[in-house]
Write a protein that holds these residues in place. Structure first.
Motif, PDB file in Angstrom:
ATOM      1  N   ARG A 169       1.754  24.841   0.217  1.00 30.78           N
ATOM      2  CA  ARG A 169       1.631  26.322   0.354  1.00 30.78           C
ATOM      3  C   ARG A 169       1.896  27.008  -1.067  1.00 30.78           C
ATOM      4  NH1 ARG A 169       5.317  30.527   1.007  1.00 30.78           N
ATOM      5  NH2 ARG A 169       7.166  29.225   1.060  1.00 30.78           N
ATOM      6  N   LEU A 170       2.843  26.556  -1.976  1.00 31.30           N
ATOM      7  CA  LEU A 170       3.280  27.023  -3.095  1.00 31.30           C
ATOM      8  C   LEU A 170       2.869  26.457  -4.365  1.00 31.30           C
ATOM      9  CD1 LEU A 170       6.592  28.556  -2.644  1.00 31.30           C
ATOM     10  CD2 LEU A 170       4.476  29.745  -2.454  1.00 31.30           C
ATOM     11  N   LYS A 171       2.787  25.025  -4.377  1.00 36.32           N
ATOM     12  CA  LYS A 171       2.512  23.921  -5.276  1.00 36.32           C
ATOM     13  C   LYS A 171       1.321  23.450  -5.152  1.00 36.32           C
ATOM     14  CE  LYS A 171       7.416  22.720  -5.316  1.00 36.32           C
ATOM     15  NZ  LYS A 171       8.480  21.429  -5.099  1.00 36.32           N
ATOM     16  N   GLY A 172       0.257  23.790  -4.177  1.00 40.17           N
ATOM     17  CA  GLY A 172      -0.928  23.082  -3.888  1.00 40.17           C
ATOM     18  C   GLY A 172      -1.012  21.640  -3.502  1.00 40.17           C
ATOM     19  N   HIS A 173      -1.948  21.108  -3.124  1.00 41.21           N
ATOM     20  CA  HIS A 173      -2.149  19.919  -2.571  1.00 41.21           C
ATOM     21  C   HIS A 173      -2.347  18.703  -3.635  1.00 41.21           C
ATOM     22  CE1 HIS A 173      -3.219  16.412  -0.015  1.00 41.21           C
ATOM     23  NE2 HIS A 173      -4.352  16.199  -0.547  1.00 41.21           N
ATOM     24  N   SER A 174      -1.560  17.745  -3.506  1.00 42.60           N
ATOM     25  CA  SER A 174      -1.732  16.412  -4.402  1.00 42.60           C
ATOM     26  C   SER A 174      -1.652  15.184  -3.299  1.00 42.60           C
ATOM     27  CB  SER A 174      -0.477  16.411  -5.066  1.00 42.60           C
ATOM     28  OG  SER A 174      -0.176  17.452  -6.008  1.00 42.60           O
ATOM     29  N   SER A 175      -2.668  14.591  -3.806  1.00 43.21           N
ATOM     30  CA  SER A 175      -2.996  12.978  -3.182  1.00 43.21           C
ATOM     31  C   SER A 175      -2.423  11.785  -3.830  1.00 43.21           C
ATOM     32  CB  SER A 175      -4.405  12.865  -2.887  1.00 43.21           C
ATOM     33  OG  SER A 175      -5.164  12.782  -3.914  1.00 43.21           O
ATOM     34  N   PHE A 176      -1.994  10.632  -3.391  1.00 39.90           N
ATOM     35  CA  PHE A 176      -1.582   9.543  -4.095  1.00 39.90           C
ATOM     36  C   PHE A 176      -1.835   8.365  -3.325  1.00 39.90           C
ATOM     37  CE2 PHE A 176       2.011   6.288  -4.033  1.00 39.90           C
ATOM     38  CZ  PHE A 176       1.673   6.036  -5.261  1.00 39.90           C
ATOM     39  N   ARG A 177      -2.253   7.376  -4.041  1.00 35.60           N
ATOM     40  CA  ARG A 177      -2.718   6.145  -3.323  1.00 35.60           C
ATOM     41  C   ARG A 177      -2.437   5.151  -4.381  1.00 35.60           C
ATOM     42  NH1 ARG A 177      -2.923   8.938   0.169  1.00 35.60           N
ATOM     43  NH2 ARG A 177      -4.525   8.966   1.895  1.00 35.60           N
ATOM     44  N   ASN A 178      -1.843   4.025  -3.796  1.00 42.76           N
ATOM     45  CA  ASN A 178      -1.518   2.828  -4.669  1.00 42.76           C
ATOM     46  C   ASN A 178      -1.619   1.593  -3.817  1.00 42.76           C
ATOM     47  OD1 ASN A 178       0.981   0.866  -4.876  1.00 42.76           O
ATOM     48  ND2 ASN A 178       0.565   1.863  -6.904  1.00 42.76           N
ATOM     49  N   TYR A 179      -2.278   0.401  -4.466  1.00 40.17           N
ATOM     50  CA  TYR A 179      -2.481  -0.740  -4.101  1.00 40.17           C
ATOM     51  C   TYR A 179      -1.899  -1.791  -4.946  1.00 40.17           C
ATOM     52  CZ  TYR A 179      -5.826   1.826  -1.332  1.00 40.17           C
ATOM     53  OH  TYR A 179      -6.478   2.470  -0.345  1.00 40.17           O
ATOM     54  N   LYS A 180      -0.964  -2.580  -4.600  1.00 40.22           N
ATOM     55  CA  LYS A 180      -0.421  -3.685  -5.420  1.00 40.22           C
ATOM     56  C   LYS A 180      -0.561  -5.098  -4.908  1.00 40.22           C
ATOM     57  CE  LYS A 180       3.396  -2.676  -7.664  1.00 40.22           C
ATOM     58  NZ  LYS A 180       4.680  -2.477  -8.021  1.00 40.22           N
ATOM     59  N   LEU A 181      -1.062  -6.076  -5.676  1.00 35.00           N
ATOM     60  CA  LEU A 181      -0.839  -7.405  -5.340  1.00 35.00           C
ATOM     61  C   LEU A 181       0.294  -7.999  -6.339  1.00 35.00           C
ATOM     62  CD1 LEU A 181      -2.069  -9.177  -3.213  1.00 35.00           C
ATOM     63  CD2 LEU A 181      -3.845  -9.655  -4.849  1.00 35.00           C
ATOM     64  N   TYR A 189       0.924  -1.179  -0.106  1.00 31.33           N
ATOM     65  CA  TYR A 189      -0.054   0.054   0.072  1.00 31.33           C
ATOM     66  C   TYR A 189       0.839   1.198  -0.048  1.00 31.33           C
ATOM     67  CZ  TYR A 189      -2.697   3.876   2.139  1.00 31.33           C
ATOM     68  OH  TYR A 189      -3.506   4.889   2.155  1.00 31.33           O
ATOM     69  N   GLY A 190       0.767   1.951  -0.899  1.00 26.94           N
ATOM     70  CA  GLY A 190       1.541   3.169  -1.123  1.00 26.94           C
ATOM     71  C   GLY A 190       0.627   4.478  -0.838  1.00 26.94           C
ATOM     72  N   PHE A 191       1.523   5.619  -0.339  1.00 25.94           N
ATOM     73  CA  PHE A 191       0.552   6.925   0.012  1.00 25.94           C
ATOM     74  C   PHE A 191       1.691   7.946   0.184  1.00 25.94           C
ATOM     75  CE2 PHE A 191       1.821   5.077   3.683  1.00 25.94           C
ATOM     76  CZ  PHE A 191       2.154   5.997   4.793  1.00 25.94           C
ATOM     77  N   SER A 192       1.255   9.189   0.161  1.00 22.55           N
ATOM     78  CA  SER A 192       2.249  10.322   0.187  1.00 22.55           C
ATOM     79  C   SER A 192       2.087  10.862   1.519  1.00 22.55           C
ATOM     80  CB  SER A 192       1.895  11.217  -0.858  1.00 22.55           C
ATOM     81  OG  SER A 192       2.747  12.477  -0.812  1.00 22.55           O
ATOM     82  N   PRO A 193       2.978  10.816   2.428  1.00 19.47           N
ATOM     83  CA  PRO A 193       2.805  11.395   3.712  1.00 19.47           C
ATOM     84  C   PRO A 193       2.659  12.820   3.717  1.00 19.47           C
ATOM     85  CG  PRO A 193       4.626   9.929   3.649  1.00 19.47           C
ATOM     86  CD  PRO A 193       4.385  10.269   2.217  1.00 19.47           C
ATOM     87  N   ARG A 194       1.714  13.326   4.444  1.00 24.14           N
ATOM     88  CA  ARG A 194       1.517  14.824   4.368  1.00 24.14           C
ATOM     89  C   ARG A 194       2.430  15.451   5.502  1.00 24.14           C
ATOM     90  NH1 ARG A 194      -3.386  16.930   3.217  1.00 24.14           N
ATOM     91  NH2 ARG A 194      -2.523  18.861   3.600  1.00 24.14           N
ATOM     92  N   PHE A 195       3.038  14.861   6.258  1.00 23.25           N
ATOM     93  CA  PHE A 195       4.005  15.521   7.257  1.00 23.25           C
ATOM     94  C   PHE A 195       5.259  15.674   6.979  1.00 23.25           C
ATOM     95  CE2 PHE A 195       3.960  10.911   7.925  1.00 23.25           C
ATOM     96  CZ  PHE A 195       5.397  10.799   7.762  1.00 23.25           C
TER      97      PHE A 195
END
Length: 336
Positions: free
Chosen positions: A97-109, A84-90
């Motif tokens: 602030r300058l680039k805007g918000h991006s979200s990412f999710r990945n599931y692999k089997l 399971y992949g994601f982009s940590p917000r922390f």
């Protein structure tokens, strides 16, 4: 569902799947198989999507997602694994602030029947910004002014791949998933078939726009693993591939739909190098990878999707928990 619950659920499924498979082969002169252990691993990657639209008659556009760091949690058990992949917000690098918000999710089997490697995956990225904003906004200052942002651009992909390891003395499990240790240096050609369905959606000046791509490509890669001592390895690889893309675009405007269907010839070049440490309990390593692909949209415009990224990973093998072992034994008794 939190990430720990997700991994715990997948653990039970992986053990149940193993119960219905053929028994594991014992250690050989070439490999050590950790079929009695479960590997939990964490990867941190600098991978981020980048799309370059190269226009020979005008200005190029460099689109990027604000996900400069990604994390992957994986659970691997002998011939099957889940991540399971994601982009940590922390992480500070993923600054909104300058680039805007991006979200990412990945599931692999992934599955390893014999010398085959089969993967299926789903990933979704939303929110992009124009890296070369200064080419379009006079007086723009990097680090001070916000980038041009496309927050509703969403790219969703369902993908799969089927590969075959030609050399039986080479372990792809050691290189990629660490469920096996390769005792001796060896390499192999690995022919692979890749296929995916990718959907791009966004509102362009208030007009809903959707593009769907169906991709098929065939590649022949080569992997080699040098074994250093009893616990270390270095492994480079290179995978060129060629394919076809069928693209279908839809634009809704004034209650009408404009459609356009096109075929493209695609070219891919992937590769990298990895160094790793393996013990009976711990695995760790680092790698540098690249993935470059491109196609010509028309005589004056080309589209590139380039990824050059590093990766760090750390994992621990532990014995199968007792409650899962008991469930495994009960399931084995009921099998014909």
């Amino acid at each position: 569902m939190n990430r720990l619950t997700l991994l715990a659920g997948m653990m039970s499924l992986l053990v149940a799947a193993r119960a219905q498979a053929q028994p594991s082969l014992p250690d050989s002169s070439n490999f050590i198989s950790y079929f009695d252990k479960i590997l939990i691993k964490c990867n941190v990657s600098t991978q981020s999507d980048r799309y370059s639209i190269i226009d020979k008659t005008g200005k190029d556009v460099d689109l990027r997602a604000n996900t400069e760091y990604r994390a992957f949690l994986s659970l691997d058990y002998e011939f099957i694994g889940f991540s399971y992949g994601f982009s940590p917000r922390f992480l500070a690098a993923n600054d909104d602030r300058l680039k805007g918000h991006s979200s990412f999710r990945n599931y692999k089997l992934q599955f390893f029947p014999g010398r085959f490697l089969q993967t299926v995956a789903f990933d979704r990225t939303k929110g992009y910004y124009v890296k070369n904003t200064g080419d379009f906004v006079p007086g723009w200052i990097a680090g001070t002014h916000p980038y041009i942002q496309i927050p509703d651009l969403k790219i969703t992909q369902w993908s799969g791949s089927t590969s075959y390891i030609l050399n039986p003395d080479f372990s792809i499990k050691n290189l990629i998933y660490q469920t096996q240790w390769q005792k001796r240096s060896a390499g192999s050609f690995v022919p692979s078939l890749f296929y995916d369905y990718t959907r791009y959606t966004m509102n362009l000046l208030g007009v809903p726009t959707r593009q769907e791509d169906f991709n098929f490509r065939l590649g022949l890669g080569y992997y080699y693993t040098w074994i250093i001592g009893k616990h270390f390895f270095v492994s480079p690889n290179l995978l060129p591939s060629l394919g076809l893309r069928y693209s279908r675009a839809n634009t809704d405007k004034d209650s009408t739909t404009d459609k356009g269907d096109k075929f493209y010839f695609t070219r891919f070049l992937e590769g990298g190098i990895k160094i790793g440490l393996n013990t009976d309990r711990w695995v760790a390593g680092a790698g540098l990878n690249f993935n470059i692909n491109w196609y010509n949209e028309n005589k004056t415009m080309a589209v590139q999707n380039n990824k050059i990224f590093g990766i760090l990973y750390l994992g621990y093998r532990f014995n199968t928990p007792r409650f899962i072992s008991r469930a495994h034994q009960e399931l084995m008794k009921r099998l014909p």
